[in-house]
Design a protein around this motif. Sequence first.
Motif, mmCIF file in Angstrom:
data_model
loop_
_atom_site.group_PDB
_atom_site.id
_atom_site.type_symbol
_atom_site.label_atom_id
_atom_site.label_comp_id
_atom_site.label_asym_id
_atom_site.label_seq_id
_atom_site.Cartn_x
_atom_site.Cartn_y
_atom_site.Cartn_z
ATOM 1 N N ASP A 1 0.829 -1.177 0.000
ATOM 2 C CA ASP A 1 0.000 0.000 0.000
ATOM 3 C C ASP A 1 0.878 1.245 0.000
ATOM 4 O O ASP A 1 1.883 1.311 0.704
ATOM 5 N N TYR A 2 0.484 2.231 -0.768
ATOM 6 C CA TYR A 2 1.223 3.488 -0.867
ATOM 7 C C TYR A 2 1.385 4.146 0.504
ATOM 8 O O TYR A 2 2.418 4.717 0.802
ATOM 9 N N TYR A 3 0.382 4.057 1.337
ATOM 10 C CA TYR A 3 0.399 4.704 2.642
ATOM 11 C C TYR A 3 0.901 3.791 3.765
ATOM 12 O O TYR A 3 0.906 4.193 4.915
ATOM 13 N N SER A 4 1.317 2.592 3.442
ATOM 14 C CA SER A 4 1.772 1.649 4.460
ATOM 15 C C SER A 4 3.200 1.967 4.886
ATOM 16 O O SER A 4 4.127 1.953 4.065
ATOM 17 N N LEU A 5 3.389 2.217 6.157
ATOM 18 C CA LEU A 5 4.714 2.523 6.669
ATOM 19 C C LEU A 5 5.658 1.330 6.491
ATOM 20 O O LEU A 5 6.827 1.512 6.137
ATOM 21 N N THR A 6 5.161 0.121 6.687
ATOM 22 C CA THR A 6 6.021 -1.057 6.513
ATOM 23 C C THR A 6 6.441 -1.227 5.057
ATOM 24 O O THR A 6 7.573 -1.622 4.790
ATOM 25 N N SER A 7 5.567 -0.920 4.114
ATOM 26 C CA SER A 7 5.950 -0.989 2.696
ATOM 27 C C SER A 7 7.003 0.058 2.374
ATOM 28 O O SER A 7 7.943 -0.213 1.616
ATOM 29 N N ILE A 8 6.867 1.231 2.937
ATOM 30 C CA ILE A 8 7.857 2.291 2.718
ATOM 31 C C ILE A 8 9.207 1.871 3.276
ATOM 32 O O ILE A 8 10.243 2.021 2.621
ATOM 33 N N LEU A 9 9.224 1.318 4.483
ATOM 34 C CA LEU A 9 10.482 0.890 5.086
ATOM 35 C C LEU A 9 11.104 -0.283 4.329
ATOM 36 O O LEU A 9 12.317 -0.349 4.164
ATOM 37 N N ALA A 10 10.279 -1.204 3.854
ATOM 38 C CA ALA A 10 10.799 -2.336 3.079
ATOM 39 C C ALA A 10 11.388 -1.864 1.755
ATOM 40 O O ALA A 10 12.375 -2.425 1.274
ATOM 41 N N ASP A 11 10.820 -0.824 1.172
ATOM 42 C CA ASP A 11 11.329 -0.283 -0.091
ATOM 43 C C ASP A 11 12.640 0.480 0.074
ATOM 44 O O ASP A 11 13.255 0.859 -0.910
ATOM 45 N N ASN A 12 13.069 0.719 1.308
ATOM 46 C CA ASN A 12 14.322 1.436 1.535
ATOM 47 C C ASN A 12 15.529 0.518 1.668
ATOM 48 O O ASN A 12 16.641 1.004 1.822
ATOM 49 N N HIS A 13 15.338 -0.803 1.613
ATOM 50 C CA HIS A 13 16.477 -1.712 1.628
ATOM 51 C C HIS A 13 17.332 -1.447 0.402
ATOM 52 O O HIS A 13 16.819 -1.162 -0.682
ATOM 53 N N LYS A 14 18.643 -1.547 0.567
ATOM 54 C CA LYS A 14 19.576 -1.233 -0.516
ATOM 55 C C LYS A 14 19.731 -2.401 -1.476
ATOM 56 O O LYS A 14 19.727 -3.557 -1.074
ATOM 57 N N LEU A 15 19.902 -2.072 -2.740
ATOM 58 C CA LEU A 15 20.061 -3.048 -3.808
ATOM 59 C C LEU A 15 21.270 -2.639 -4.648
ATOM 60 O O LEU A 15 21.346 -1.502 -5.100
ATOM 61 N N PRO A 16 22.256 -3.551 -4.846
ATOM 62 C CA PRO A 16 23.423 -3.199 -5.671
ATOM 63 C C PRO A 16 23.036 -3.120 -7.146
ATOM 64 O O PRO A 16 22.528 -4.084 -7.708
ATOM 65 N N CYS A 17 23.258 -1.956 -7.757
ATOM 66 C CA CYS A 17 22.880 -1.728 -9.155
ATOM 67 C C CYS A 17 24.102 -1.376 -9.987
ATOM 68 O O CYS A 17 25.046 -0.766 -9.498
ATOM 69 N N THR A 18 24.049 -1.741 -11.258
ATOM 70 C CA THR A 18 25.071 -1.368 -12.230
ATOM 71 C C THR A 18 24.387 -0.555 -13.312
ATOM 72 O O THR A 18 23.431 -1.029 -13.939
ATOM 73 N N PHE A 19 24.869 0.661 -13.524
ATOM 74 C CA PHE A 19 24.261 1.531 -14.527
ATOM 75 C C PHE A 19 24.666 1.072 -15.921
ATOM 76 O O PHE A 19 25.824 0.747 -16.167
ATOM 77 N N THR A 20 23.707 1.047 -16.827
ATOM 78 C CA THR A 20 23.950 0.579 -18.196
ATOM 79 C C THR A 20 24.344 1.709 -19.132
ATOM 80 O O THR A 20 24.831 1.453 -20.224
ATOM 81 N N LEU A 21 24.115 2.945 -18.725
ATOM 82 C CA LEU A 21 24.501 4.086 -19.553
ATOM 83 C C LEU A 21 24.845 5.260 -18.667
ATOM 84 O O LEU A 21 24.576 5.249 -17.477
ATOM 85 N N GLU A 22 25.454 6.250 -19.254
ATOM 86 C CA GLU A 22 25.852 7.441 -18.499
ATOM 87 C C GLU A 22 24.608 8.251 -18.153
ATOM 88 O O GLU A 22 23.726 8.464 -18.989
ATOM 89 N N VAL A 23 24.538 8.708 -16.903
ATOM 90 C CA VAL A 23 23.391 9.485 -16.452
ATOM 91 C C VAL A 23 23.896 10.850 -15.982
ATOM 92 O O VAL A 23 24.644 10.941 -15.014
ATOM 93 N N PRO A 24 23.509 11.900 -16.690
ATOM 94 C CA PRO A 24 23.967 13.241 -16.327
ATOM 95 C C PRO A 24 23.408 13.689 -14.981
ATOM 96 O O PRO A 24 22.244 13.453 -14.663
ATOM 97 N N GLY A 25 24.267 14.329 -14.203
ATOM 98 C CA GLY A 25 23.847 14.949 -12.961
ATOM 99 C C GLY A 25 23.704 14.032 -11.762
ATOM 100 O O GLY A 25 23.344 14.482 -10.685
ATOM 101 N N LEU A 26 23.976 12.725 -11.906
ATOM 102 C CA LEU A 26 23.829 11.803 -10.773
ATOM 103 C C LEU A 26 25.164 11.286 -10.249
ATOM 104 O O LEU A 26 25.211 10.295 -9.545
ATOM 105 N N GLY A 27 26.248 11.963 -10.577
ATOM 106 C CA GLY A 27 27.566 11.536 -10.120
ATOM 107 C C GLY A 27 27.698 11.492 -8.608
ATOM 108 O O GLY A 27 28.473 10.712 -8.056
ATOM 109 N N TYR A 28 26.921 12.301 -7.901
ATOM 110 C CA TYR A 28 26.982 12.328 -6.442
ATOM 111 C C TYR A 28 26.572 10.997 -5.811
ATOM 112 O O TYR A 28 26.923 10.701 -4.672
#
Length: 188
Positions: A4-31
Amino acid sequence: MEDDYYSLTSILADNHKLPCTFTLEVPGLGYLEGGSEQNLQAGAKVELPLWMARVLAQNEFATFTVPQPFTQRVRANLNASAPAVKLSSLVGAGGWWYRFGTAIAKIWDSGDSLLAMLREAFISRLPALQNLSAHHASMDHSSIPEGTAGTGEAFREGMEADERELFNIGQESGRIVKKWHDSSWARR
């Protein structure tokens, strides 16, 4: 498990980190890499919250590999003895292992095998969870010496957030049944 969009547990579960590899250059996200680069280069590996990784993967800006809590090693440990696995240590204290896995399965190509692993883990762990919650509901905790580990304490420490919710519901249900039983005997 709610999604649920308003579910606090769903929000917290969506904050777990996931290792990602970018497939292309993305301007402005170097930080995101923590460097001084203005742009995020193709091939850059960054750990991102699941909510952000989901959007990037769906739009083919990034790919991700199976995170550590769902690797073959964890699967083998669950197959050997599911109640012995400390799910809480896999996603951090207070983490939602099942919800995190379900969210990953929704965006991952091999999601069906991950969902099967989650289902089997839950089914294998449920009897121990039920027994432990019933045991704790019937115990007089005032008579337990300080620092004494009772039956199943290692399992209890390894429960993830959804299991802890079920544990608390089981305990409360046990207390209600015990109270009802004691009052029905008192009326006789």
